[in-house]
Each structure stands twice: as structure tokens, then as C-alpha cells.
Design an enzyme around this catalytic site. Sequence first.
Site, PDB file in Angstrom:
ATOM      1  N   ALA A   1      44.281  32.133 -22.253  1.00  0.00           N
ATOM      2  CA  ALA A   1      43.041  32.418 -23.957  1.00  0.00           C
ATOM      3  C   ALA A   1      43.802  33.808 -23.728  1.00  0.00           C
ATOM      4  CB  ALA A   1      41.328  31.587 -23.083  1.00  0.00           C
ATOM      5  N   ALA A   2      44.395  34.230 -23.860  1.00  0.00           N
ATOM      6  CA  ALA A   2      45.411  35.327 -23.917  1.00  0.00           C
ATOM      7  C   ALA A   2      44.306  36.500 -25.030  1.00  0.00           C
ATOM      8  CB  ALA A   2      46.819  35.483 -24.268  1.00  0.00           C
ATOM      9  N   ALA A   3      44.245  35.950 -26.461  1.00  0.00           N
ATOM     10  CA  ALA A   3      43.496  37.245 -26.883  1.00  0.00           C
ATOM     11  C   ALA A   3      41.855  37.787 -26.390  1.00  0.00           C
ATOM     12  CB  ALA A   3      42.781  36.437 -28.098  1.00  0.00           C
ATOM     13  N   PRO A   4      42.007  38.962 -26.808  1.00  0.00           N
ATOM     14  CA  PRO A   4      42.556  40.089 -27.798  1.00  0.00           C
ATOM     15  C   PRO A   4      43.675  41.249 -26.552  1.00  0.00           C
ATOM     16  CG  PRO A   4      40.688  40.962 -26.692  1.00  0.00           C
ATOM     17  CD  PRO A   4      41.207  39.834 -26.563  1.00  0.00           C
TER      18      PRO A   4
ATOM     19  N   LYS B   1      43.884  41.989 -20.634  1.00  0.00           N
ATOM     20  CA  LYS B   1      44.687  41.437 -19.385  1.00  0.00           C
ATOM     21  C   LYS B   1      46.182  40.867 -19.692  1.00  0.00           C
ATOM     22  CE  LYS B   1      39.969  39.833 -18.274  1.00  0.00           C
ATOM     23  NZ  LYS B   1      39.060  40.163 -19.104  1.00  0.00           N
TER      24      LYS B   1
ATOM     25  N   ASP C   1      46.931  25.568 -28.419  1.00  0.00           N
ATOM     26  CA  ASP C   1      45.549  24.006 -27.358  1.00  0.00           C
ATOM     27  C   ASP C   1      46.394  24.515 -26.312  1.00  0.00           C
ATOM     28  OD1 ASP C   1      43.802  23.107 -25.968  1.00  0.00           O
ATOM     29  OD2 ASP C   1      42.599  22.919 -27.176  1.00  0.00           O
TER      30      ASP C   1
ATOM     31  N   CYS D   1      33.624  36.745 -18.547  1.00  0.00           N
ATOM     32  CA  CYS D   1      32.462  37.707 -19.119  1.00  0.00           C
ATOM     33  C   CYS D   1      30.988  37.168 -19.213  1.00  0.00           C
ATOM     34  CB  CYS D   1      32.782  39.051 -20.607  1.00  0.00           C
ATOM     35  SG  CYS D   1      33.037  37.837 -21.210  1.00  0.00           S
TER      36      CYS D   1
END
Length: 336
Positions: free
Chosen positions: A144-147, A150, A195, A265
Site C-alpha cells: 500500500a505504497a502511497a504517498p 516508506k 488492488d 499509524c
Amino acid sequence: MSTIENYIKKYDKIFTISPSVKAVELSRKYGFLDYMVERYLHLFEDEAEDFLYSCNFPLKKSIRCNTLKTNCGELVSRMRDKGFELEKVSWLKHGYVIKRMPSKPSLGATIEYLQGYYYIQGLASMVPAYVLNPSASDTVLDMAAAPGGKTTQLSQLMSNKGLILAVEKSRLRITPLLSNITRMSALNILLIRSDVRTLEKTKLNFDKILLDAPCSGEGLIPIDQSRKTKTSISDLKNFSAIQLQMISIAYKLLKKGGDLVYSTCSIAPEEDEMVINFAIEELGMKTVKISGYPAESGIIDYNGISFNEEVSNCIRFYPHKNGTEGFFVCHLKKCE
């Protein structure tokens, strides 16, 4: 009924919360939903009000020096010339706290920022990539790369070698992700707008996986006060179901003996230890103890529920204890 549905049903008690008189009083005093405060009384006991109070104050700004573009000593010097005072964070290799800022330019408008010399990033948010510790020969999946904080940090740790497959399903979030990858000169990233469930249909597998899971963001209250009232208990349950599904997908895509770092988070055990407990008891994964960070251990007992003792190897960050955003990190290994 699926394994995940059975698991949620087994632990459904964790989502049954009856706020006490004390929780209601504190929720009115600090502007939180009362069910949230009742959970904090379980989590922090006598320190619950310390946590609630700390959430009213913004966190210190922090950045990650990008060694793909610059030397950190040079960055500190250049920023000093602009009126910024940077202080090295002892427990983060590339992390700096901004001790002093000029009125202009803002942290996100300097030439150095635009050239990708640094990424504005929370201190605890930098930890997952260091824990995953990818090498230049690894094939890594960022689920789940955005933004892109990481993702580009992984690229930096790999010295732009190896391969990172960065997956993001949101069309709106893919644009800033691509912008950050380009700005930071992260060249070993293959970006896919999809997805992550579509990867299950392939024969792909990965040496290491980062799952920074979509979550309630309950650890970001000092940054975004709306999160005091944003998430209902029903929303929390929905997030948990998504996270359980995603960690199941991660398990399938991970090579035997491979490493998975799960992070959120959020400080919600429903999104953290409950998910890790599933990975241990239902998927047969093992936790790896994380050390070297000023953080608290994972929670074993919560709201009448006992998790596997291995969850204590995970770590938690809090604003009132660690001066960071609320954050959870766990290192898992897929057994041979």
C-alpha cells in the site's frame, strides 16, 4: 464461513465497549468519542489522561535525509544557511528533527525539498523500512505504497538496486506517489495501480514485504484533530477485516523464510495486535523481536482478550511517551 470471518467472530468481544463514567467525563473534557477513551483507560490505565492531553499539541517536524541525492552533512549545512536548525535523531540513521525554522521558506518549499534531498516524514514512520532492512539483491513488495515515504526509503536502503514492486489501487493517490518517487530519484521501483488482491492470481513471490496497512489513523490525532471523532467502532471493525485480508495476501506472496513488516499509524489493538495474533495462530508466522528503538512492547492483554505472547515482540510509539505520532510496527517471518 471463511477463516477471517471465523477469527473475527472468535474475537468479537474486543469490539464490545461500554464507556464508564470516567471515560465519558474525559471524552467531554478532551473532545474524543467516549468509546475511544474507554479503550485508552484499558491501554494506559493511570496514564490515559497524559495521552489525551498530549494529543492537543503538534509534533515536532521531522525529515529523512535522502542519500540517493545528497550527503546528510551537506543537507544540514545547506538547511542551516536557510535558517533551519536540524538535530540528528540518534535512533534513526537518516532522521532529523527540525529544532528551528525560518518564517520563509516553508519546509515543503525549499530548493532542497523540491530536488528530493529530503522527505518530510514522521519519526516513527521511518522505523518500518529500517526493520525490514532490504538488501540490494532483494525483491520487495510494498503493498500500500502511497504517498511514497516508506517506498522511497526502501529504495534508499537498497541503493537503488534490487526491485521494489509498489502497489497502489487509488487513482487519486497514485499521482503524489509517482511524484515523490521521481523527486527522490528512486529508480528501482515498478509502480502498479491495482488492488493488491490481483497479485494472488500471479506466480509472483517476494523476499520481503512491507504492509503499511490502511487504518483508522488513530495515532495521528496530534496532527489531525478530526480523528478524535472520525472513527466509529463499526469503522474500526471494518478496518480490522481489511487488515486481516491484506496480511493473508502478504503471507501467500512471501517466500518461505521471508520477512514481512506490518505497520499502522494507529494505536488500536484491534488493528495491531489482533492482526498479528491472526498471523501467528492462523497463518503460522513467527514474530521477530525489534530492538534499538525508544518504544513500548506489544500488548498481550486487552479488554478481556489475551493474545499470543509473541505479540510482545512488536513495538508501539506514543506521543506522550516517545514524542512521536502513535505508531505500531511488527516484524514477522514466514516459517520454512
